[in-house]
Design a protein around this motif. Structure first.
Motif, PDB file in Angstrom:
ATOM      1  N   LYS A  14       6.029  -2.847  -2.736  1.00 44.48           N
ATOM      2  CA  LYS A  14       5.058  -1.755  -2.607  1.00 44.48           C
ATOM      3  C   LYS A  14       4.070  -2.004  -1.479  1.00 44.48           C
ATOM      4  O   LYS A  14       3.415  -1.085  -1.014  1.00 44.48           O
ATOM      5  CB  LYS A  14       4.329  -1.542  -3.928  1.00 44.48           C
ATOM      6  CG  LYS A  14       5.266  -1.033  -5.008  1.00 44.48           C
ATOM      7  CD  LYS A  14       4.541  -0.830  -6.314  1.00 44.48           C
ATOM      8  CE  LYS A  14       5.533  -0.365  -7.372  1.00 44.48           C
ATOM      9  NZ  LYS A  14       4.919  -0.241  -8.680  1.00 44.48           N
ATOM     10  N   GLY A  15       3.953  -3.242  -1.044  1.00 47.10           N
ATOM     11  CA  GLY A  15       3.155  -3.537   0.137  1.00 47.10           C
ATOM     12  C   GLY A  15       1.697  -3.868  -0.109  1.00 47.10           C
ATOM     13  O   GLY A  15       1.017  -4.364   0.788  1.00 47.10           O
ATOM     14  N   TRP A  67       2.253   5.735  -0.222  1.00 45.00           N
ATOM     15  CA  TRP A  67       1.610   4.499   0.229  1.00 45.00           C
ATOM     16  C   TRP A  67       1.124   4.670   1.671  1.00 45.00           C
ATOM     17  O   TRP A  67       1.913   4.612   2.609  1.00 45.00           O
ATOM     18  CB  TRP A  67       2.569   3.311   0.162  1.00 45.00           C
ATOM     19  CG  TRP A  67       3.209   3.061  -1.167  1.00 45.00           C
ATOM     20  CD1 TRP A  67       4.542   2.831  -1.392  1.00 45.00           C
ATOM     21  CD2 TRP A  67       2.591   2.959  -2.456  1.00 45.00           C
ATOM     22  NE1 TRP A  67       4.769   2.617  -2.728  1.00 45.00           N
ATOM     23  CE2 TRP A  67       3.593   2.685  -3.403  1.00 45.00           C
ATOM     24  CE3 TRP A  67       1.275   3.085  -2.898  1.00 45.00           C
ATOM     25  CZ2 TRP A  67       3.325   2.531  -4.762  1.00 45.00           C
ATOM     26  CZ3 TRP A  67       1.008   2.944  -4.260  1.00 45.00           C
ATOM     27  CH2 TRP A  67       2.019   2.664  -5.164  1.00 45.00           C
ATOM     28  N   TRP A  69      -0.327   2.701   3.686  1.00 46.47           N
ATOM     29  CA  TRP A  69      -0.062   1.523   4.519  1.00 46.47           C
ATOM     30  C   TRP A  69       1.376   1.485   5.034  1.00 46.47           C
ATOM     31  O   TRP A  69       1.708   0.652   5.861  1.00 46.47           O
ATOM     32  CB  TRP A  69      -0.406   0.239   3.758  1.00 46.47           C
ATOM     33  CG  TRP A  69       0.131   0.198   2.355  1.00 46.47           C
ATOM     34  CD1 TRP A  69       1.356  -0.260   1.955  1.00 46.47           C
ATOM     35  CD2 TRP A  69      -0.540   0.643   1.181  1.00 46.47           C
ATOM     36  NE1 TRP A  69       1.486  -0.122   0.596  1.00 46.47           N
ATOM     37  CE2 TRP A  69       0.337   0.423   0.087  1.00 46.47           C
ATOM     38  CE3 TRP A  69      -1.789   1.206   0.931  1.00 46.47           C
ATOM     39  CZ2 TRP A  69       0.002   0.741  -1.225  1.00 46.47           C
ATOM     40  CZ3 TRP A  69      -2.106   1.523  -0.381  1.00 46.47           C
ATOM     41  CH2 TRP A  69      -1.231   1.292  -1.444  1.00 46.47           C
ATOM     42  N   LYS A  70       2.209   2.416   4.608  1.00 47.02           N
ATOM     43  CA  LYS A  70       3.583   2.516   5.118  1.00 47.02           C
ATOM     44  C   LYS A  70       3.765   3.801   5.929  1.00 47.02           C
ATOM     45  O   LYS A  70       4.859   4.332   6.032  1.00 47.02           O
ATOM     46  CB  LYS A  70       4.587   2.480   3.955  1.00 47.02           C
ATOM     47  CG  LYS A  70       4.649   1.143   3.255  1.00 47.02           C
ATOM     48  CD  LYS A  70       5.773   1.106   2.238  1.00 47.02           C
ATOM     49  CE  LYS A  70       5.904  -0.282   1.629  1.00 47.02           C
ATOM     50  NZ  LYS A  70       7.169  -0.421   0.899  1.00 47.02           N
ATOM     51  N   THR A  72       2.886   5.910   9.639  1.00 46.98           N
ATOM     52  CA  THR A  72       2.447   5.958  11.033  1.00 46.98           C
ATOM     53  C   THR A  72       2.624   7.391  11.527  1.00 46.98           C
ATOM     54  O   THR A  72       3.707   7.975  11.354  1.00 46.98           O
ATOM     55  CB  THR A  72       3.277   5.003  11.914  1.00 46.98           C
ATOM     56  OG1 THR A  72       3.152   3.674  11.405  1.00 46.98           O
ATOM     57  CG2 THR A  72       2.825   5.041  13.362  1.00 46.98           C
ATOM     58  N   ASN A  87       6.938   7.803   0.603  1.00 49.68           N
ATOM     59  CA  ASN A  87       7.280   6.700   1.496  1.00 49.68           C
ATOM     60  C   ASN A  87       7.291   5.349   0.781  1.00 49.68           C
ATOM     61  O   ASN A  87       6.428   4.518   0.988  1.00 49.68           O
ATOM     62  CB  ASN A  87       6.370   6.694   2.725  1.00 49.68           C
ATOM     63  CG  ASN A  87       4.898   6.570   2.390  1.00 49.68           C
ATOM     64  OD1 ASN A  87       4.458   6.898   1.302  1.00 49.68           O
ATOM     65  ND2 ASN A  87       4.129   6.085   3.343  1.00 49.68           N
ATOM     66  N   GLU A  89       9.381   3.322   1.612  1.00 48.41           N
ATOM     67  CA  GLU A  89       9.634   2.563   2.842  1.00 48.41           C
ATOM     68  C   GLU A  89       8.854   3.250   3.963  1.00 48.41           C
ATOM     69  O   GLU A  89       8.348   4.355   3.786  1.00 48.41           O
ATOM     70  CB  GLU A  89      11.136   2.529   3.158  1.00 48.41           C
ATOM     71  CG  GLU A  89      11.992   1.886   2.078  1.00 48.41           C
ATOM     72  CD  GLU A  89      11.640   0.429   1.810  1.00 48.41           C
ATOM     73  OE1 GLU A  89      11.150  -0.264   2.728  1.00 48.41           O
ATOM     74  OE2 GLU A  89      11.846  -0.017   0.663  1.00 48.41           O
ATOM     75  N   PRO A  90       8.764   2.626   5.139  1.00 51.15           N
ATOM     76  CA  PRO A  90       7.969   3.224   6.212  1.00 51.15           C
ATOM     77  C   PRO A  90       8.436   4.616   6.635  1.00 51.15           C
ATOM     78  O   PRO A  90       9.633   4.884   6.725  1.00 51.15           O
ATOM     79  CB  PRO A  90       8.140   2.229   7.360  1.00 51.15           C
ATOM     80  CG  PRO A  90       8.427   0.928   6.695  1.00 51.15           C
ATOM     81  CD  PRO A  90       9.257   1.288   5.491  1.00 51.15           C
ATOM     82  N   THR A  92       7.639   7.069   9.879  1.00 50.39           N
ATOM     83  CA  THR A  92       7.053   7.148  11.213  1.00 50.39           C
ATOM     84  C   THR A  92       7.220   8.573  11.712  1.00 50.39           C
ATOM     85  O   THR A  92       8.345   9.068  11.818  1.00 50.39           O
ATOM     86  CB  THR A  92       7.727   6.160  12.175  1.00 50.39           C
ATOM     87  OG1 THR A  92       7.614   4.841  11.629  1.00 50.39           O
ATOM     88  CG2 THR A  92       7.086   6.202  13.541  1.00 50.39           C
ATOM     89  N   THR A 107      11.913   8.600   1.250  1.00 51.79           N
ATOM     90  CA  THR A 107      12.545   7.356   1.714  1.00 51.79           C
ATOM     91  C   THR A 107      13.257   6.597   0.602  1.00 51.79           C
ATOM     92  O   THR A 107      13.832   5.551   0.858  1.00 51.79           O
ATOM     93  CB  THR A 107      11.508   6.402   2.338  1.00 51.79           C
ATOM     94  OG1 THR A 107      10.591   6.003   1.319  1.00 51.79           O
ATOM     95  CG2 THR A 107      10.787   7.044   3.497  1.00 51.79           C
ATOM     96  N   PRO A 123      13.875   3.660   5.622  1.00 52.56           N
ATOM     97  CA  PRO A 123      12.789   4.362   6.325  1.00 52.56           C
ATOM     98  C   PRO A 123      13.241   5.697   6.914  1.00 52.56           C
ATOM     99  O   PRO A 123      14.437   5.965   7.046  1.00 52.56           O
ATOM    100  CB  PRO A 123      12.388   3.382   7.429  1.00 52.56           C
ATOM    101  CG  PRO A 123      13.508   2.432   7.558  1.00 52.56           C
ATOM    102  CD  PRO A 123      14.267   2.432   6.276  1.00 52.56           C
TER     103      PRO A 123
END
Length: 179
Positions: A14-15, A67, A69-70, A72, A87, A89-90, A92, A107, A123
């Motif tokens: 989860k980061g 999340w 923090w994942k 951009t 998300n 996963e990331p 972008t 994701t 991602p």
């Protein structure tokens, strides 16, 4: 047959710790998604929780981000009302992108072939100038290419090349670069 009691979170990070997760959920549900929260504050809240966000980004109300923090986001991108950035996963998102109302960038899913229903996450990348139209869905591991268009209601399960439109019936055709 599914063996759901065998499901674990193995392989999924989860980061952040549980306290940060809980704090984000409280902020997201009480302030971030609210109609009265200014768009500028939404961007600031995402940044405070670790999102990397460019200049001139507009995020409307009822947007959900699992999340921060994942996440951009490039410059001058719009995220429409009710969009969901699921998300695990990331994710972008490039510059000058439009993610329209109630679009879903997802994701994560489960491996339908595994009895324990383990995660099968990957991602997502939405490149510069793309448009993910109203109520469309982008699935794990997909790249939406530069200036590509995910049409209203479309489900994209494989990469969408640059300058390509995918419609809700799965048809793909070239589009011209915006002028």
């Amino acid at each position: 047959m599914r063996d759901l009691p065998a499901f674990t979170l193995a392989g999924y990070d989860k980061g952040r710790g549980v306290l940060t997760q809980a704090l984000w959920f409280a902020v997201m549900n009480l302030l971030f998604m609210a109609w009265f929260c200014p768009a500028r504050l939404r961007v600031a809240l995402l940044r405070a929780f670790g999102a990397r966000i460019g200049e001139g980004v507009l995020i409307r109300h009822r947007v959900r981000v699992l999340w921060p923090w994942k996440l951009t986001i490039g410059d001058h991108t719009w995220i429409g009302e009710g969009a969901w950035l699921l998300n695990l996963e990331p994710v972008t998102i490039g510059s000058h992108v439009c993610v329209s109302q109630e679009a879903l960038l997802c994701t994560g899913s489960h491996d339908h072939r595994a009895a324990d229903f383990r995660y099968r996450n990957a991602p997502i990348s939405v490149e510069d100038g793309a448009w993910v139209a109203v109520r469309s869905t982008v699935l794990p591991g997909v790249t939406v290419g530069r200036h590509a268009v995910v049409g209203a209601g479309a489900v994209v399960h494989r990469d969408l090349p640059a300058l390509t439109l995918q419609t809700a019936d799965g048809t793909r055709r070239p589009v011209e670069e915006p002028k």
